[in-house]
Design a protein around this motif. Sequence first.
Motif, mmCIF file in Angstrom:
data_model
loop_
_atom_site.group_PDB
_atom_site.id
_atom_site.type_symbol
_atom_site.label_atom_id
_atom_site.label_comp_id
_atom_site.label_asym_id
_atom_site.label_seq_id
_atom_site.Cartn_x
_atom_site.Cartn_y
_atom_site.Cartn_z
ATOM 1 N N SER A 17 -6.090 61.186 6.293
ATOM 2 C CA SER A 17 -6.312 62.609 6.463
ATOM 3 C C SER A 17 -7.528 62.826 7.347
ATOM 4 C CB SER A 17 -6.544 63.197 5.069
ATOM 5 O OG SER A 17 -6.667 64.566 5.138
ATOM 6 N N ARG A 18 -7.363 63.592 8.395
ATOM 7 C CA ARG A 18 -8.488 63.862 9.306
ATOM 8 C C ARG A 18 -8.761 65.348 9.284
ATOM 9 N NH1 ARG A 18 -10.086 59.986 12.284
ATOM 10 N NH2 ARG A 18 -10.889 61.500 13.761
ATOM 11 N N GLU A 19 -9.695 65.737 8.427
ATOM 12 C CA GLU A 19 -9.860 67.144 8.116
ATOM 13 C C GLU A 19 -10.870 67.880 8.990
ATOM 14 O OE1 GLU A 19 -8.016 69.037 6.084
ATOM 15 O OE2 GLU A 19 -6.757 67.243 6.141
ATOM 16 N N GLY A 20 -11.533 67.158 9.873
ATOM 17 C CA GLY A 20 -12.453 67.847 10.764
ATOM 18 C C GLY A 20 -13.636 68.455 10.048
ATOM 19 N N HIS A 21 -13.947 67.957 8.850
ATOM 20 C CA HIS A 21 -15.020 68.577 8.101
ATOM 21 C C HIS A 21 -16.395 68.218 8.623
ATOM 22 C CE1 HIS A 21 -12.696 70.750 5.397
ATOM 23 N NE2 HIS A 21 -12.196 69.736 4.747
ATOM 24 N N ALA A 32 -18.699 68.491 -7.136
ATOM 25 C CA ALA A 32 -17.665 69.397 -6.635
ATOM 26 C C ALA A 32 -16.644 68.622 -5.816
ATOM 27 C CB ALA A 32 -18.296 70.506 -5.792
ATOM 28 N N GLY A 33 -17.124 67.675 -5.016
ATOM 29 C CA GLY A 33 -16.215 66.884 -4.199
ATOM 30 C C GLY A 33 -15.303 66.018 -5.047
ATOM 31 N N LEU A 34 -15.861 65.417 -6.086
ATOM 32 C CA LEU A 34 -15.045 64.563 -6.951
ATOM 33 C C LEU A 34 -14.004 65.391 -7.700
ATOM 34 C CD1 LEU A 34 -17.788 62.099 -8.233
ATOM 35 C CD2 LEU A 34 -15.968 61.650 -6.575
ATOM 36 N N LEU A 35 -14.340 66.639 -7.986
ATOM 37 C CA LEU A 35 -13.370 67.543 -8.629
ATOM 38 C C LEU A 35 -12.409 68.151 -7.600
ATOM 39 C CD1 LEU A 35 -15.802 69.463 -11.021
ATOM 40 C CD2 LEU A 35 -14.069 67.786 -11.676
ATOM 41 N N ARG A 36 -12.556 67.724 -6.348
ATOM 42 C CA ARG A 36 -11.720 68.233 -5.251
ATOM 43 C C ARG A 36 -11.811 69.740 -5.095
ATOM 44 N NH1 ARG A 36 -8.016 64.661 -3.499
ATOM 45 N NH2 ARG A 36 -8.142 62.630 -4.522
ATOM 46 N N ALA A 37 -12.978 70.288 -5.382
ATOM 47 C CA ALA A 37 -13.161 71.722 -5.178
ATOM 48 C C ALA A 37 -13.446 71.980 -3.706
ATOM 49 C CB ALA A 37 -14.318 72.222 -6.026
ATOM 50 N N ARG A 46 -16.571 73.392 0.862
ATOM 51 C CA ARG A 46 -16.972 73.035 2.208
ATOM 52 C C ARG A 46 -17.492 74.228 2.994
ATOM 53 N NH1 ARG A 46 -16.584 67.472 3.060
ATOM 54 N NH2 ARG A 46 -14.520 67.486 2.151
ATOM 55 N N LEU A 47 -18.651 74.070 3.609
ATOM 56 C CA LEU A 47 -19.068 75.024 4.627
ATOM 57 C C LEU A 47 -18.248 74.774 5.880
ATOM 58 C CD1 LEU A 47 -22.940 75.053 4.297
ATOM 59 C CD2 LEU A 47 -21.468 77.040 4.280
ATOM 60 N N PRO A 48 -17.970 75.811 6.665
ATOM 61 C CA PRO A 48 -17.206 75.567 7.897
ATOM 62 C C PRO A 48 -17.956 74.605 8.826
ATOM 63 C CG PRO A 48 -17.633 77.929 7.574
ATOM 64 C CD PRO A 48 -18.328 77.207 6.480
ATOM 65 N N GLY A 49 -17.190 73.820 9.580
ATOM 66 C CA GLY A 49 -17.761 72.854 10.514
ATOM 67 C C GLY A 49 -18.932 73.380 11.340
ATOM 68 N N PRO A 50 -18.791 74.542 11.972
ATOM 69 C CA PRO A 50 -19.892 75.031 12.805
ATOM 70 C C PRO A 50 -21.183 75.237 12.023
ATOM 71 C CG PRO A 50 -17.889 76.253 13.277
ATOM 72 C CD PRO A 50 -17.580 75.359 12.115
ATOM 73 N N VAL A 51 -21.077 75.601 10.756
ATOM 74 C CA VAL A 51 -22.281 75.820 9.966
ATOM 75 C C VAL A 51 -22.934 74.471 9.646
ATOM 76 C CG1 VAL A 51 -23.196 76.803 7.847
ATOM 77 C CG2 VAL A 51 -21.316 77.924 9.027
#
Lengths: 101, 101, 101, 312, 312, 312
Positions: B47-51, D16-21, D24-29
Amino acid sequence: MSPLHTRCLLTIVCEALLEPRVEADLTRLGAQGWTATPVRGRGDHGSREGHWENDGNVRLEVVCSHELAERIATHLHERYYSNYAMVCWLAEVKVLRPEKF
Amino acid sequence: MSPLHTRCLLTIVCEALLEPRVEADLTRLGAQGWTATPVRGRGDHGSREGHWENDGNVRLEVVCSHELAERIATHLHERYYSNYAMVCWLAEVKVLRPEKF
Amino acid sequence: MSPLHTRCLLTIVCEALLEPRVEADLTRLGAQGWTATPVRGRGDHGSREGHWENDGNVRLEVVCSHELAERIATHLHERYYSNYAMVCWLAEVKVLRPEKF
Amino acid sequence: MAIDPVVYFFGFGLIAGLLRADLRLPGPVYDALSFLLLLSIGLKGGVELARHGSSELLLQSVAVVGMGVLLPLLAFPVLRGLGRLDRSDAASIAAHYGSVSVGTFAVAVSWLASRGIAHEPYLALFVVLLEVPAIIVGILLARGWQSDLDWRDMGRELFLGRSVLLLGGGLMIGALAGGEALAPLEPVFVDAFKGVLALFLLEMGLIAAARLGPLRQHGLFIVVFAVLWPLFSAGVGILLGHLLGLSPGGVTILATLAASASYIAVPAAMRIALPNANPSLSLAASLGLTFPFNILFGIPLYAEFAQRLGGS
Amino acid sequence: MAIDPVVYFFGFGLIAGLLRADLRLPGPVYDALSFLLLLSIGLKGGVELARHGSSELLLQSVAVVGMGVLLPLLAFPVLRGLGRLDRSDAASIAAHYGSVSVGTFAVAVSWLASRGIAHEPYLALFVVLLEVPAIIVGILLARGWQSDLDWRDMGRELFLGRSVLLLGGGLMIGALAGGEALAPLEPVFVDAFKGVLALFLLEMGLIAAARLGPLRQHGLFIVVFAVLWPLFSAGVGILLGHLLGLSPGGVTILATLAASASYIAVPAAMRIALPNANPSLSLAASLGLTFPFNILFGIPLYAEFAQRLGGS
Amino acid sequence: MAIDPVVYFFGFGLIAGLLRADLRLPGPVYDALSFLLLLSIGLKGGVELARHGSSELLLQSVAVVGMGVLLPLLAFPVLRGLGRLDRSDAASIAAHYGSVSVGTFAVAVSWLASRGIAHEPYLALFVVLLEVPAIIVGILLARGWQSDLDWRDMGRELFLGRSVLLLGGGLMIGALAGGEALAPLEPVFVDAFKGVLALFLLEMGLIAAARLGPLRQHGLFIVVFAVLWPLFSAGVGILLGHLLGLSPGGVTILATLAASASYIAVPAAMRIALPNANPSLSLAASLGLTFPFNILFGIPLYAEFAQRLGGS
Ligand SMILES: Nc1ncnc2c1ncn2[C@@H]1O[C@H](COP(=O)(O)O)[C@@H](O)[C@H]1O
Ligand SMILES: Nc1ncnc2c1ncn2[C@@H]1O[C@H](COP(=O)(O)O)[C@@H](O)[C@H]1O
Ligand SMILES: Nc1ncnc2c1ncn2[C@@H]1O[C@H](COP(=O)(O)O)[C@@H](O)[C@H]1O
Ligand code: NA
Ligand code: NA
Ligand code: NA
C-alpha cells in the motif's frame, strides 16, 4: 450481469484558471456531470507545475454521448486553443446506466 | 466538426520518487507533453498511501503515437519494473490536432 | 517489443467517505491493485467540491480482466448506486504483464 | 523526572496508528511541519555558530564527519555476517544508521532544555555534517568505486536534498543575520518550536505504527539490531564527545545523533542508488523501532552516561 | 545598517531555485501563508483606520487611485514605443506595474519597523485602492471601450478576487472590532507576521528563480524596463506622498507601492481579459526582476529619498 | 458589550460565500486548523481535569451522557410528527442535534473569556461525552435493534473518529503531562487558539453559505426547527447545569453544547449507517442555520439565562 452501453469519455487538461469558464461551457452544452482533478503538466506552453497561484492545470473528465463529446471538443478548440494551454482527447467507454450519460 | 485522429494514451503509475527520472526518459524518447497527478495506490509492492515523504505515487499520462507509447512502455519495463513499484497501460484515444501528439 | 495484452480499466468515482468500503470490496472480489486520486465533481447528487470533511470524491482505477471489471461494476451498482454519489465506467486497455492484472 | 510531553504526543500517535485510526494530518501539513523544524533548528544553530564559532570547531567537525564514515563501516559487516542480509540491504541499513534523524535530535534538545542541562548551542551543525557521509559510504559498500552510478546526479540529490539545504540555509541565515535581527521572527521559529515538534511527533507516531507491521516479516535479527546497535553507536558518540571536550549536554546530543537512524534523506537516496535494497526493511528498523527506542529510552540513558563521564 | 533578515530568506530561496533544488512548500501551505499575510495586513490597517481615519484620508485616497490610473497610462506608450511590444503585451505589463505587490509592501513595512521609522499606520488601505484601477486601465488600453468583454464577469473577478477581498475584509474587521478586542488574536496575526513573511519570501525566491529563465528569451528592453520603471514610478510616489503631507515613512511606503508590480491579482485578470498577452513575459519582469530589485535595493533607496525630501 | 471579533470572521466568510467569492483555504489547511482546535481544547481540558477531577465529576458525566441520549429521543417525534419527515431523515437530524459542535463550544469559551466570566475549566470532557450517544440513539431510532448493521465496524467509526480521538487524546496528554510541563507548547496550543479559531470560523462561514442554498428546497419546517429546537435544548442544558451545581459560565457552556448540532462527526456516521437519509437536509439545518444562530444570538442568550438563574 447488467448490459453495458457505449459512451464517450472526454478528457480535458487546461490551465486551472479556466476551470470555471470551461465548466460553464460544459453545463451550457449539456453535460450532466464531470469529474475534476488538479494536475500538473508539460506541453507546448511549457511546464505548468502548479507551484503557485495561476500555474497549475486541471483535468476534467466528462462521460457523455459521442456526439456531445465532439461538440464540446470542437467548441473548446475554437474558443480556447489559440490562447491557452489546453489539450483534450476522447475515448470509448462502457457504462451501466445509459440514461445517466 | 473537425476530423478526429487516432492516438495512444499511455498511463504510467509509479513511485513519486521516480517522477523526475521518468520525465527525463519521456523527454529523451520524444514525448512532447504529459500530465502528472499525485495519486495513492495498492499493488504488489504493498500500500502506497502518500502519507509522508517517499510514500506516494504519481500518475503520468502521455498522449502520443502508438509507436512511441510502446517504445516508452518497453523502456520502462526494462529499466524500472524489477526494482520499483510501477505499472502502465495503453489505450486508444482520438484527438483533434494530430500534429501535436 | 514485448507483446501487449488486452485488459479492462474500470474507473470508479464516488464519495470519498466510501473509499475504505469500496476498497474492501475490490480486495474481496479479487482485484490485485488499484490507484486512488482525490477528485471533485458534479453530478446528479450536486456539486461535490471537496472543500471540507465529507464533501469530496475519490477516483479509483482498477486494471483487471473484463470479467472481474464487470463483476465489480455490477456489485457497486447493487450495493451503492441507490444511496450514494457514484459513477463508474469501463474501457479497454493494453498491458505488458498479463499475469499481473 | 517526568516524561517530556512531546513524547506523549508520539505515544498518542503510535497508539492511534496501531488502532488504525485515521488521525493523519494531510501530506502538505506534515511537509510544512518538517520544513519548519529543519529551518528552525538551522537558524538557531546558525546564530550560535556565529557567536561561538572557533578553530576548535573545525577540528570537532572533522572528527564528527569521521564518525559518520566509521559507523556504517562498522555496521556493514555486522549486518552481513550476523544478519545474513544481502549486500544491498546491509549497505542500505548501514547508511541509515550512519546518518541521523533530525526528529530525534529535536527531542534530545527539548529533553535537555526541559531539564535545564546546557549544551553547546551550535550542534545543529553536526546534524548537517552527519547527514551525507554515511550515504556515500553505503553506496560504495554496495556498488564499489567502479559502478556506473551517475555520481553528479547523486551529488545533487545528496547536497541539494531538502534536509541538508534547509538546515544549511538556516545555519547560514542565522549566522549572517544574528540573533538580534532575528528576534521578530522568534514567535514562528523559536516560540512555536516545541508545539510544532509535538505535532510532528504525533504524525511520526502514526507513521511508525504503520512500519511495525512489515517488521514481523523480517525476523528477529533486525529487531535486535534496531535496539542494540544504537546503544553501541551511542557509546561511540559518547566517547568521541568526551574526547572532543564537549559538555555533558553536548555529549548527550552527539550520542543521540550517533544512535539515531535516518528515515527521510537516506531512504530517498537509497531508493535511487541501491534500488534492489528493500526499503521496507530499513524503514521498519529505523522508523518503527530505533526512533521510538531513542526518544523513549535512549536519550535519558545517553544523558545518564554522558553526565557520569562528565562528572568523573 | 544590517539587511532585514527576511531578505536573506528571499535570497536563500532564490539561490536554491537557481540550483534547481526542490525546496518548494506544498501549494496549500503557500496559499495559507499568503492568506495569512493579506488578512494580517488588512486587520492591522483596519484597526489604525478606525483610530486615525479623517476627511483628509478621503482626499489622499482619491489621489492614490489617481496615481493607479496614471501610472499604467504612462507606462503603456513607453512599452509600445521603446519596447516595440504589441498592444496586448504592453497593456498587460502596464497593468502589472500600475498595480501593486503585497509582498513588497510587507517587506517595506518590516524594513521601516526594524529601523524604527514611523509611518501612517493605515496605509494598507492604499494597497487595496491600488490593486484594481490599473487592471481596468490595462484592459481599456488593449481592448477599448467597445470591446465584447463581459464587464460584469470581470468586475466580479476584480472586486471579489482573493487579495482585494482578504485585505478589504481584514480592514473591515479591524475597523469594526478595534485593537483591544483583537488583542487575543495577535499571536497569529501580529506576532507571527514576520516569520510568516520570511517563509513567504523563501517561496517567492524559489518562484522568482523559475521566472528568470524566460527572461532571457525576451531581450534586453524588458530587463531595463523592469529596473528603471520602478525608479521612475517610485519618484512619482515620492512626489505624491510629499504633496499629500505623508511622513517620510509614509512616503517610502507610497513610493514602494508605486514601484512594485503585481504578480498575483493582475496576471490572473490579464489571462482572462487579454488572453493573447504573453503571461510569461510580464511575470518574468514583475516577479523575476522588479520584486527582487525592490526588496533588495529599491526600498532603502526610496526611504533615503523620502527622508531627504522630508528633512528639507 | 462588543461582539467577539471571531464572530466577525464568521460573518466575513458568510458574506464572501454568499457573494460566491473564492476565499476558500485549501482543504489541508482547513484540516490542520480543525486538528489544532480539537487538540488544543482537549489539552486544556485535560490539564484542568487532572487538577480539579473529583467524584462529583463522575456523576456530572453520567448526567451529561443521559442528556445526550434524551435529546435525540425528544427531537425524533417532533421531526416525525410536526415535520412529517421520513424515519431516516428524522433519526439523522435527531442525531445531529443530540450531538455537539466543537466550533460552537470554542466560540462559547472564547465569548466567556472575553467577558471575564469563569467556568469549570474541565468542560471539554463533556464535548467528548456528548459526541457519540446521540449517534447511537439515532441509528437505533431508524433501524431498530435487529438491524443488519455491522456494529463492530460502526463502533470503530464512532470511537476512533477524528474528533473523539483528538479531544480524547488531548485530554489524556493534558492530564498526564500537566500544565507546567506543557508550558513550552502554549505558543501553539494556547496563545494561537483564538487566531486559529478566527481562521476556522472564516472557513465555516464560507461553508455555511454554501449550505443555505439547499435549505430553500426543504421548506419552512426545517428552518423553524433549526432555530427553535436549540432554544428548547439549551433550556434542558441550563436546567441540567443548574441541577448539577455548575457555575453560570459552566451552565452557559452546557446549554451551548445542548443547543449545538454536529456538522462533522455525525454527518459522516449517518452517511454510512443511514445511507438513505438526505445529508444535505441535516447539514443545511445544522451548519447553515443552527451554527450561525448559536454563535450570533444563542450564546449571549444562554449566558443571560444562566446568569439570572445563577443569581437567584
Ligand atoms: N501529449 C500530451 N499528453 C498528455 N498531456 C499533455 C500532452 N501535451 C500537453 N498536455 C497537458 O496539457 C497542458 C497544456 O498543453 P500545452 O497547451 O501543449 O502546453 C500541459 O500542461 C499538460 O498538462
Ligand atoms: N491492477 C491495478 N490497477 C490500477 N493500478 C494499479 C494496479 N496495480 C498496481 N497499481 C498501481 O501501481 C502502483 C505500483 O504497483 P505495484 O508495482 O504492483 O506495487 C500501485 O501502488 C498502484 O498505484
Ligand atoms: N457524466 C459524468 N462524467 C464524469 N464524471 C461524472 C459524471 N457524472 C457524475 N460524475 C462524477 O461522479 C460523482 C457522483 O455522481 P452523481 O452520483 O451523479 O452525483 C460526481 O460528483 C462526479 O465526480
Ligand atoms: Na546515526
Ligand atoms: Na506599482
Ligand atoms: Na446538541
